[in-house]
Design a protein around this motif. Structure first.
Motif, PDB file in Angstrom:
ATOM      1  N   SER A  14       0.844  -1.190   0.000  1.00  0.00           N
ATOM      2  CA  SER A  14       0.000   0.000   0.000  1.00  0.00           C
ATOM      3  C   SER A  14       0.877   1.238   0.000  1.00  0.00           C
ATOM      4  CB  SER A  14      -0.925   0.002   1.221  1.00  0.00           C
ATOM      5  OG  SER A  14      -1.857   1.059   1.159  1.00  0.00           O
ATOM      6  N   HIS A  15       0.393   2.304  -0.628  1.00  0.00           N
ATOM      7  CA  HIS A  15       1.151   3.556  -0.667  1.00  0.00           C
ATOM      8  C   HIS A  15       0.160   4.716  -0.749  1.00  0.00           C
ATOM      9  CE1 HIS A  15       4.190   6.515  -1.787  1.00  0.00           C
ATOM     10  NE2 HIS A  15       5.124   5.596  -1.569  1.00  0.00           N
ATOM     11  N   GLN A  16       0.461   5.797  -0.046  1.00  0.00           N
ATOM     12  CA  GLN A  16      -0.427   6.953  -0.098  1.00  0.00           C
ATOM     13  C   GLN A  16      -0.298   7.735  -1.396  1.00  0.00           C
ATOM     14  OE1 GLN A  16       1.266   8.889   3.409  1.00  0.00           O
ATOM     15  NE2 GLN A  16       1.637  10.736   2.169  1.00  0.00           N
ATOM     16  N   ALA A  17       0.773   7.497  -2.159  1.00  0.00           N
ATOM     17  CA  ALA A  17       1.014   8.178  -3.444  1.00  0.00           C
ATOM     18  C   ALA A  17       0.974   9.686  -3.236  1.00  0.00           C
ATOM     19  CB  ALA A  17       0.028   7.691  -4.491  1.00  0.00           C
ATOM     20  N   GLY A  18       0.171  10.400  -4.029  1.00  0.00           N
ATOM     21  CA  GLY A  18       0.197  11.852  -3.966  1.00  0.00           C
ATOM     22  C   GLY A  18      -0.746  12.455  -2.955  1.00  0.00           C
ATOM     23  N   ARG A  19      -1.392  11.634  -2.151  1.00  0.00           N
ATOM     24  CA  ARG A  19      -2.340  12.136  -1.166  1.00  0.00           C
ATOM     25  C   ARG A  19      -1.653  12.454   0.163  1.00  0.00           C
ATOM     26  NH1 ARG A  19      -7.719  11.086  -2.589  1.00  0.00           N
ATOM     27  NH2 ARG A  19      -7.820  11.163  -4.876  1.00  0.00           N
ATOM     28  N   ALA A  20      -2.292  13.306   0.948  1.00  0.00           N
ATOM     29  CA  ALA A  20      -1.729  13.704   2.239  1.00  0.00           C
ATOM     30  C   ALA A  20      -1.717  12.553   3.228  1.00  0.00           C
ATOM     31  CB  ALA A  20      -2.526  14.878   2.820  1.00  0.00           C
ATOM     32  N   ARG A  21      -2.680  11.635   3.083  1.00  0.00           N
ATOM     33  CA  ARG A  21      -2.737  10.464   3.961  1.00  0.00           C
ATOM     34  C   ARG A  21      -3.293   9.298   3.172  1.00  0.00           C
ATOM     35  NH1 ARG A  21      -6.254  14.005   6.189  1.00  0.00           N
ATOM     36  NH2 ARG A  21      -4.974  14.194   8.039  1.00  0.00           N
ATOM     37  N   ASN A  22      -3.115   8.116   3.722  1.00  0.00           N
ATOM     38  CA  ASN A  22      -3.629   6.909   3.078  1.00  0.00           C
ATOM     39  C   ASN A  22      -4.989   6.579   3.680  1.00  0.00           C
ATOM     40  OD1 ASN A  22      -4.057   4.451   1.838  1.00  0.00           O
ATOM     41  ND2 ASN A  22      -1.957   3.737   2.119  1.00  0.00           N
ATOM     42  N   GLU A  23      -6.048   6.739   2.876  1.00  0.00           N
ATOM     43  CA  GLU A  23      -7.407   6.472   3.341  1.00  0.00           C
ATOM     44  C   GLU A  23      -7.866   5.052   3.009  1.00  0.00           C
ATOM     45  OE1 GLU A  23      -9.669  10.656   3.634  1.00  0.00           O
ATOM     46  OE2 GLU A  23      -9.431   9.942   1.574  1.00  0.00           O
ATOM     47  N   ASP A  24      -6.971   4.232   2.451  1.00  0.00           N
ATOM     48  CA  ASP A  24      -7.262   2.813   2.239  1.00  0.00           C
ATOM     49  C   ASP A  24      -7.026   2.042   3.532  1.00  0.00           C
ATOM     50  OD1 ASP A  24      -7.658   3.457  -0.414  1.00  0.00           O
ATOM     51  OD2 ASP A  24      -5.846   2.462  -1.140  1.00  0.00           O
ATOM     52  N   SER A  25      -7.840   1.037   3.764  1.00  0.00           N
ATOM     53  CA  SER A  25      -7.614   0.096   4.856  1.00  0.00           C
ATOM     54  C   SER A  25      -7.641  -1.313   4.280  1.00  0.00           C
ATOM     55  CB  SER A  25      -8.680   0.237   5.951  1.00  0.00           C
ATOM     56  OG  SER A  25      -8.572   1.488   6.595  1.00  0.00           O
ATOM     57  N   VAL A 220       2.219  -2.011  -7.078  1.00  0.00           N
ATOM     58  CA  VAL A 220       2.201  -0.670  -6.484  1.00  0.00           C
ATOM     59  C   VAL A 220       3.289   0.196  -7.105  1.00  0.00           C
ATOM     60  CG1 VAL A 220       2.583   0.633  -4.362  1.00  0.00           C
ATOM     61  CG2 VAL A 220       1.104  -1.381  -4.342  1.00  0.00           C
ATOM     62  N   ALA A 221       4.476  -0.363  -7.290  1.00  0.00           N
ATOM     63  CA  ALA A 221       5.567   0.392  -7.919  1.00  0.00           C
ATOM     64  C   ALA A 221       5.191   0.813  -9.341  1.00  0.00           C
ATOM     65  CB  ALA A 221       6.841  -0.443  -7.927  1.00  0.00           C
ATOM     66  N   ALA A 222       4.510  -0.073 -10.071  1.00  0.00           N
ATOM     67  CA  ALA A 222       4.105   0.248 -11.436  1.00  0.00           C
ATOM     68  C   ALA A 222       3.072   1.371 -11.455  1.00  0.00           C
ATOM     69  CB  ALA A 222       3.551  -0.993 -12.125  1.00  0.00           C
ATOM     70  N   ALA A 223       2.149   1.356 -10.489  1.00  0.00           N
ATOM     71  CA  ALA A 223       1.144   2.421 -10.416  1.00  0.00           C
ATOM     72  C   ALA A 223       1.797   3.766 -10.127  1.00  0.00           C
ATOM     73  CB  ALA A 223       0.109   2.091  -9.348  1.00  0.00           C
ATOM     74  N   LEU A 224       2.760   3.785  -9.222  1.00  0.00           N
ATOM     75  CA  LEU A 224       3.458   5.030  -8.902  1.00  0.00           C
ATOM     76  C   LEU A 224       4.268   5.517 -10.094  1.00  0.00           C
ATOM     77  CD1 LEU A 224       4.660   4.180  -5.278  1.00  0.00           C
ATOM     78  CD2 LEU A 224       2.678   5.556  -5.952  1.00  0.00           C
ATOM     79  N   ALA A 225       4.942   4.594 -10.777  1.00  0.00           N
ATOM     80  CA  ALA A 225       5.747   4.966 -11.944  1.00  0.00           C
ATOM     81  C   ALA A 225       4.886   5.486 -13.080  1.00  0.00           C
ATOM     82  CB  ALA A 225       6.561   3.756 -12.413  1.00  0.00           C
ATOM     83  N   ALA A 226       3.622   5.046 -13.131  1.00  0.00           N
ATOM     84  CA  ALA A 226       2.701   5.492 -14.178  1.00  0.00           C
ATOM     85  C   ALA A 226       2.066   6.837 -13.852  1.00  0.00           C
ATOM     86  CB  ALA A 226       1.616   4.441 -14.400  1.00  0.00           C
ATOM     87  N   GLY A 227       2.473   7.427 -12.725  1.00  0.00           N
ATOM     88  CA  GLY A 227       1.958   8.740 -12.354  1.00  0.00           C
ATOM     89  C   GLY A 227       0.780   8.712 -11.419  1.00  0.00           C
ATOM     90  N   GLY A 228       0.512   7.560 -10.774  1.00  0.00           N
ATOM     91  CA  GLY A 228      -0.612   7.455  -9.855  1.00  0.00           C
ATOM     92  C   GLY A 228      -0.521   8.466  -8.726  1.00  0.00           C
ATOM     93  N   ARG A 229      -1.630   9.187  -8.491  1.00  0.00           N
ATOM     94  CA  ARG A 229      -1.671  10.198  -7.443  1.00  0.00           C
ATOM     95  C   ARG A 229      -2.621   9.813  -6.313  1.00  0.00           C
ATOM     96  NH1 ARG A 229       2.303  13.120  -7.051  1.00  0.00           N
ATOM     97  NH2 ARG A 229       1.100  14.837  -6.137  1.00  0.00           N
ATOM     98  N   ASP A 230      -3.355   8.738  -6.488  1.00  0.00           N
ATOM     99  CA  ASP A 230      -4.323   8.300  -5.484  1.00  0.00           C
ATOM    100  C   ASP A 230      -3.710   7.181  -4.648  1.00  0.00           C
ATOM    101  OD1 ASP A 230      -6.652   8.053  -4.056  1.00  0.00           O
ATOM    102  OD2 ASP A 230      -7.842   7.191  -5.686  1.00  0.00           O
TER     103      ASP A 230
END
Length: 244
Positions: A14-25, A220-230
């Motif tokens: 899990s990663h918070q990406a571009g958000r201020a906090r991680n709202e996933d549980s 998760v790494a692929a999502a971040l590398a693709a520019g994921g902000r969520d």
């Protein structure tokens, strides 16, 4: 307690990406494998998703039926709906995932879903979405008003039509019962993954790693590398079957 014939290897990332906090549980132990993606602003989303996951914990015990799942999800809906609306907007959350159960003597995946987080099954190297998105765009696609290729860029793509909490007095979860097959790989994820990676890309990333944890980390790494902000959260489950 899962069916003793089913052995699972579990990966979670899990990663918070571009958000201020991680709202996933997430819950990925003791028979319950679910991801909840909270919404509501400030800390409300984080509280909503955590509340939903905690309310579902009992599903990991025994051999739950589809009726048990529907009852537990409705109880989770009430728990989230009873949270204070501190920002004037009711907290809400998606939830999706699986529990392992037994039906008519057969080990089964019991898949549940509310919202637009997703559960997939990969068998024989082919990935297939099991859950159905509860979103405006998904409904438009079903009605033939939006082409599937246009979904990623549609302005209403993140508008969900069914959540836990929110303003609705009740919720109807989708529930599926699928026999467990040797070599099944289940993927449970928030839309922080699927908003930036196509199903074909997700399939390719899963094929590239045999280890469940390595596969989760890779996605998760692929999502971040693709520019994921969520926020992006992933559970990968690999199943093997043994005789009773």
């Amino acid at each position: 307690m899962t069916d003793p014939r089913v052995r699972l290897r579990v990966g979670v990332a899990s990663h918070q990406a571009g958000r201020a906090r991680n709202e996933d549980s997430v819950s990925a132990a003791d028979g319950l494998y679910v991801v909840a993606d909270g919404m509501g602003g400030h800390e409300a989303g984080e509280v909503a998703s955590r509340t939903a996951v905690e309310a579902l914990q009992g599903l990991g015990a025994g051999t739950p039926t589809p009726a048990d799942v529907r009852s537990a999800v409705r109880a989770a809906h009430v728990a989230v709906r009873n949270l204070p609306a501190e920002t004037g907007r009711r907290p809400g959350t998606t939830v999706t995932g699986v529990v392992v159960t037994t039906h008519a003597g057969t080990p089964c995946w019991l898949v549940l879903n509310v919202g637009d987080s997703r559960t997939y099954r990969m068998a024989g190297g082919v990935l297939e979405q099991v859950s159905r998105d509860h979103s405006e765009v998904a409904e438009l696609v079903e009605r033939g008003l939006v082409a599937p290729t246009d979904v990623a860029h549609h302005p209403r793509r993140n508008v969900v039509t069914r959540v836990l909490g929110g303003g609705a007095s009740d919720v109807e979860p989708d529930v599926w019962l699928l026999p467990v097959s040797p070599g099944d790989r289940m993927l449970v994820c928030s839309d922080g993954l699927t908003d930036v990676l196509s199903d074909a890309r997700v399939q390719a990333e899963l094929r590239a790693e045999d280890d469940a944890q390595a596969a989760a980390d890779r996605l998760v790494a692929a999502a971040l590398a693709a520019g994921g902000r969520d926020n992006v959260t992933v559970i990968v489950l690999d199943a093997t079957l043994s005789p009773r």
